[in-house]
Design a protein around this motif. Sequence first.
Motif, PDB file in Angstrom:
ATOM      1  N   LEU A 248       0.846  -1.208   0.000  1.00 44.43           N
ATOM      2  CA  LEU A 248       0.000   0.000   0.000  1.00 44.43           C
ATOM      3  C   LEU A 248       0.876   1.252   0.000  1.00 44.43           C
ATOM      4  CD1 LEU A 248      -2.777  -0.958   2.600  1.00 44.43           C
ATOM      5  CD2 LEU A 248      -2.996  -0.907   0.104  1.00 44.43           C
ATOM      6  N   ALA A 249       1.949   1.212   0.799  1.00 46.12           N
ATOM      7  CA  ALA A 249       2.859   2.358   0.862  1.00 46.12           C
ATOM      8  C   ALA A 249       3.538   2.585  -0.485  1.00 46.12           C
ATOM      9  CB  ALA A 249       3.900   2.132   1.955  1.00 46.12           C
ATOM     10  N   GLN A 250       3.938   1.483  -1.118  1.00 47.75           N
ATOM     11  CA  GLN A 250       4.571   1.586  -2.437  1.00 47.75           C
ATOM     12  C   GLN A 250       3.613   2.219  -3.446  1.00 47.75           C
ATOM     13  OE1 GLN A 250       5.225  -2.154  -4.551  1.00 47.75           O
ATOM     14  NE2 GLN A 250       7.241  -1.419  -5.235  1.00 47.75           N
ATOM     15  N   LEU A 251       2.354   1.792  -3.406  1.00 51.13           N
ATOM     16  CA  LEU A 251       1.332   2.378  -4.289  1.00 51.13           C
ATOM     17  C   LEU A 251       0.966   3.786  -3.824  1.00 51.13           C
ATOM     18  CD1 LEU A 251      -1.139  -0.667  -4.546  1.00 51.13           C
ATOM     19  CD2 LEU A 251       0.401   0.132  -6.354  1.00 51.13           C
ATOM     20  N   ASP A 252       1.192   4.046  -2.540  1.00 55.28           N
ATOM     21  CA  ASP A 252       0.733   5.264  -1.865  1.00 55.28           C
ATOM     22  C   ASP A 252      -0.765   5.488  -2.089  1.00 55.28           C
ATOM     23  OD1 ASP A 252       0.941   7.388  -0.161  1.00 55.28           O
ATOM     24  OD2 ASP A 252       1.908   8.745  -1.592  1.00 55.28           O
ATOM     25  N   ARG A 253      -1.501   4.388  -1.947  1.00 57.48           N
ATOM     26  CA  ARG A 253      -2.967   4.408  -2.073  1.00 57.48           C
ATOM     27  C   ARG A 253      -3.522   3.318  -1.162  1.00 57.48           C
ATOM     28  NH1 ARG A 253      -3.738   2.505  -7.729  1.00 57.48           N
ATOM     29  NH2 ARG A 253      -5.726   1.861  -6.841  1.00 57.48           N
ATOM     30  N   PHE A 254      -4.748   3.534  -0.674  1.00 59.07           N
ATOM     31  CA  PHE A 254      -5.358   2.493   0.163  1.00 59.07           C
ATOM     32  C   PHE A 254      -6.857   2.425  -0.090  1.00 59.07           C
ATOM     33  CE2 PHE A 254      -3.705   6.185   2.388  1.00 59.07           C
ATOM     34  CZ  PHE A 254      -4.859   6.846   2.795  1.00 59.07           C
ATOM     35  N   ASP A 255      -7.224   2.668  -1.354  1.00 58.55           N
ATOM     36  CA  ASP A 255      -8.611   2.470  -1.784  1.00 58.55           C
ATOM     37  C   ASP A 255      -8.869   0.973  -1.987  1.00 58.55           C
ATOM     38  OD1 ASP A 255      -8.097   1.893  -4.901  1.00 58.55           O
ATOM     39  OD2 ASP A 255      -6.765   3.509  -4.200  1.00 58.55           O
ATOM     40  N   HIS A 256     -10.086   0.619  -2.326  1.00 57.89           N
ATOM     41  CA  HIS A 256     -10.497  -0.780  -2.453  1.00 57.89           C
ATOM     42  C   HIS A 256      -9.620  -1.544  -3.447  1.00 57.89           C
ATOM     43  CE1 HIS A 256     -13.377  -4.075  -2.006  1.00 57.89           C
ATOM     44  NE2 HIS A 256     -13.331  -4.236  -3.311  1.00 57.89           N
ATOM     45  N   THR A 257      -9.329  -0.919  -4.579  1.00 55.49           N
ATOM     46  CA  THR A 257      -8.520  -1.584  -5.608  1.00 55.49           C
ATOM     47  C   THR A 257      -7.100  -1.834  -5.101  1.00 55.49           C
ATOM     48  OG1 THR A 257      -9.808  -0.397  -7.255  1.00 55.49           O
ATOM     49  CG2 THR A 257      -7.807  -1.474  -8.033  1.00 55.49           C
ATOM     50  N   ALA A 258      -6.532  -0.822  -4.441  1.00 58.15           N
ATOM     51  CA  ALA A 258      -5.184  -0.976  -3.885  1.00 58.15           C
ATOM     52  C   ALA A 258      -5.176  -2.052  -2.803  1.00 58.15           C
ATOM     53  CB  ALA A 258      -4.703   0.355  -3.319  1.00 58.15           C
ATOM     54  N   LEU A 259      -6.223  -2.089  -1.983  1.00 60.32           N
ATOM     55  CA  LEU A 259      -6.302  -3.088  -0.918  1.00 60.32           C
ATOM     56  C   LEU A 259      -6.367  -4.503  -1.487  1.00 60.32           C
ATOM     57  CD1 LEU A 259      -8.729  -1.183   1.471  1.00 60.32           C
ATOM     58  CD2 LEU A 259      -6.466  -2.030   2.131  1.00 60.32           C
ATOM     59  N   ARG A 260      -7.154  -4.687  -2.544  1.00 58.24           N
ATOM     60  CA  ARG A 260      -7.232  -6.001  -3.192  1.00 58.24           C
ATOM     61  C   ARG A 260      -5.864  -6.412  -3.725  1.00 58.24           C
ATOM     62  NH1 ARG A 260     -12.040  -8.496  -5.613  1.00 58.24           N
ATOM     63  NH2 ARG A 260     -13.905  -7.537  -4.760  1.00 58.24           N
ATOM     64  N   ASP A 261      -5.195  -5.458  -4.348  1.00 57.80           N
ATOM     65  CA  ASP A 261      -3.860  -5.714  -4.888  1.00 57.80           C
ATOM     66  C   ASP A 261      -2.910  -6.121  -3.756  1.00 57.80           C
ATOM     67  OD1 ASP A 261      -1.708  -4.617  -7.267  1.00 57.80           O
ATOM     68  OD2 ASP A 261      -1.043  -4.459  -5.185  1.00 57.80           O
ATOM     69  N   ALA A 262      -2.935  -5.358  -2.682  1.00 54.64           N
ATOM     70  CA  ALA A 262      -2.021  -5.597  -1.564  1.00 54.64           C
ATOM     71  C   ALA A 262      -2.324  -6.924  -0.860  1.00 54.64           C
ATOM     72  CB  ALA A 262      -2.099  -4.444  -0.567  1.00 54.64           C
ATOM     73  N   LEU A 263      -3.584  -7.297  -0.836  1.00 53.87           N
ATOM     74  CA  LEU A 263      -4.005  -8.567  -0.243  1.00 53.87           C
ATOM     75  C   LEU A 263      -3.302  -9.734  -0.956  1.00 53.87           C
ATOM     76  CD1 LEU A 263      -6.233  -8.789   1.981  1.00 53.87           C
ATOM     77  CD2 LEU A 263      -7.869  -9.270   0.174  1.00 53.87           C
ATOM     78  N   GLY A 264      -3.231  -9.640  -2.272  1.00 52.27           N
ATOM     79  CA  GLY A 264      -2.544 -10.672  -3.055  1.00 52.27           C
ATOM     80  C   GLY A 264      -1.066 -10.749  -2.700  1.00 52.27           C
ATOM     81  N   TYR A 265      -0.418  -9.584  -2.591  1.00 50.61           N
ATOM     82  CA  TYR A 265       0.993  -9.571  -2.210  1.00 50.61           C
ATOM     83  C   TYR A 265       1.182 -10.130  -0.798  1.00 50.61           C
ATOM     84  CZ  TYR A 265       2.691  -7.103  -6.328  1.00 50.61           C
ATOM     85  OH  TYR A 265       3.048  -6.794  -7.608  1.00 50.61           O
ATOM     86  N   GLY A 266       0.254  -9.806   0.082  1.00 53.16           N
ATOM     87  CA  GLY A 266       0.332 -10.316   1.451  1.00 53.16           C
ATOM     88  C   GLY A 266       0.350 -11.837   1.488  1.00 53.16           C
ATOM     89  N   THR A 267      -0.568 -12.489   0.777  1.00 53.56           N
ATOM     90  CA  THR A 267      -0.599 -13.959   0.808  1.00 53.56           C
ATOM     91  C   THR A 267       0.610 -14.544   0.083  1.00 53.56           C
ATOM     92  OG1 THR A 267      -2.034 -14.088  -1.125  1.00 53.56           O
ATOM     93  CG2 THR A 267      -3.107 -14.148   0.995  1.00 53.56           C
ATOM     94  N   ALA A 268       1.048 -13.878  -0.986  1.00 51.00           N
ATOM     95  CA  ALA A 268       2.217 -14.384  -1.719  1.00 51.00           C
ATOM     96  C   ALA A 268       3.452 -14.379  -0.821  1.00 51.00           C
ATOM     97  CB  ALA A 268       2.462 -13.554  -2.974  1.00 51.00           C
ATOM     98  N   VAL A 269       3.710 -13.269  -0.151  1.00 53.58           N
ATOM     99  CA  VAL A 269       4.897 -13.164   0.696  1.00 53.58           C
ATOM    100  C   VAL A 269       4.776 -14.100   1.911  1.00 53.58           C
ATOM    101  CG1 VAL A 269       6.250 -11.616   2.162  1.00 53.58           C
ATOM    102  CG2 VAL A 269       5.471 -10.840  -0.092  1.00 53.58           C
TER     103      VAL A 269
END
Lengths: 302, 302
Positions: A248-269
């Motif tokens: 989220l920090a890298q994107l510097d966004r925390f809207d729904h789309t950014a959260l979905r994206d970050a969720l994927g990175y979270g499970t991957a890592v």
Amino acid sequence: MSDASAVTVVGSVALDDLQLPSGDFQDVVGGAATFASLAASLFTAVRMVGVVGADFPEASLSDLERRGVDTSGVERTKGTTFKWVGKYAANLASRETLDTQLNVFADFRPTLPKTYREAGYLLLGNIHPSLQSDVLSQMQKPKFVAADTMNLWIDIERAALGKVLAAIDCLIINDEELRQLAGVHNIRQAAKIVRDLGPRILICKRGEYGALLFDDLGIAFVPAYPLETELDPTGAGDSFAGALVGRLAQLDRFDHTALRDALGYGTAVASFCVEGVGTDRLRSVTPTEVAERLAAVRALAS
Amino acid sequence: MSDASAVTVVGSVALDDLQLPSGDFQDVVGGAATFASLAASLFTAVRMVGVVGADFPEASLSDLERRGVDTSGVERTKGTTFKWVGKYAANLASRETLDTQLNVFADFRPTLPKTYREAGYLLLGNIHPSLQSDVLSQMQKPKFVAADTMNLWIDIERAALGKVLAAIDCLIINDEELRQLAGVHNIRQAAKIVRDLGPRILICKRGEYGALLFDDLGIAFVPAYPLETELDPTGAGDSFAGALVGRLAQLDRFDHTALRDALGYGTAVASFCVEGVGTDRLRSVTPTEVAERLAAVRALAS
């Protein structure tokens, strides 16, 4: 990296004793702040807050520094580093806490360096809620604050935890803790109750099953990557949270789309974390490997 | 509907006694064949195989007929219908079998009507594996055969179950049963072991967490729809299997893409099952409602 997209991370720094199906391991570098900082450092600059004793290997801190983690906010003190002693079932599906030694964390009152206070993103890793509040109060004007917690604080520090909940944007919590905090079993009802306590965004970790996101736009889900080799789940939840907030920090966004994206990175890592003992695998993982794993996670549900 | 895309379904037909958090319910129409047939009938013509006693309400069979389920292969006999007596925990997360009364199922040897034998798709619902084999042997040339099973048969009828596994295309099983059958905890390793026993396609049901598909092309995942109201999980797994095979029959395809599509329909239909006691909700659900729920399931992970 600009402060706007840096993440300040607070949490335990530990030397854990782990009884795993693959063997017993002593003084394994761990703790919520360590796992979360390593994970977040794959995406952005990290300022790590914590405390270690004289027994903590300086090489581990140097290693974090090399990965872009500022450890100037990690207090080096006399005494013994925090220790968690845990025993896992043969199938890794459950674990038992044999001992928790607070040691140097018992009297820890962090003072955040200036650069830490200016970070745009804050992750309050799992630690006493009063300490989480203390760190939050030192931040200048964070854009996004996420917190993790655990059953212990829900049990014995409900008031202090309530204060944290009222002040954060996002709570990251596992499903049993979500149910415990809400007092109801149904996940949707529980999410509503907990979001009413403060956090606009609720992320429910479900271990090997993935994670659910609840926000104003509804519900999103990301599966966990089904691993062929599981060695040590310790720190997987912290790695998930660190990668999520780091992204989220890298994107510097925390809207729904950014959260979905970050969720994927979270499970991957998080999936890499489980593949090694302690931070072993997390320390070696590359952004390319993360991207490949993320593609595999996304393909699961495409 | 042509026989090529019809589904023959075998399994228990029951009058269950359910102790649910919402109350106690006696003689609730249920059984694997009933739930699976109702679910499959949302997609294609269904030929239902089973046996009922004199106490079974004829109106329930008429209701199935109205939904396109051929019940001419359901034997009406003297005696008492199969009964499962189950008690659910307050949170519905676990259940206990208080009693299983085979009754008319004890001596049931089905004889399939001609139209049944010509169906292109076969679902061997959860029932004694010898009975599953018996039904399979009566089929002329099914294009696709799926089977469900349970911990009981894995425990006490491993040889008979092995014969079924060797003869089917697709096994539908929950994750604990998959682990039990394979003798390993890791889901990917377990899937490999069980696929080596026969079924090219393995579908692992994970209750409120969704379902995993393992086939030659890899792994796919579909989340379960997080329900706000959960009344009775009885039959959810059978509804999942019925909708899955019904949808494949409707498409008259069972490649990876069709399986992913059908997996979504399976979880969508199963979620309705849980919203009512017994078959209550499943009997009233419309194709439009299923389409809406499927869109919601897909949006979760989009």
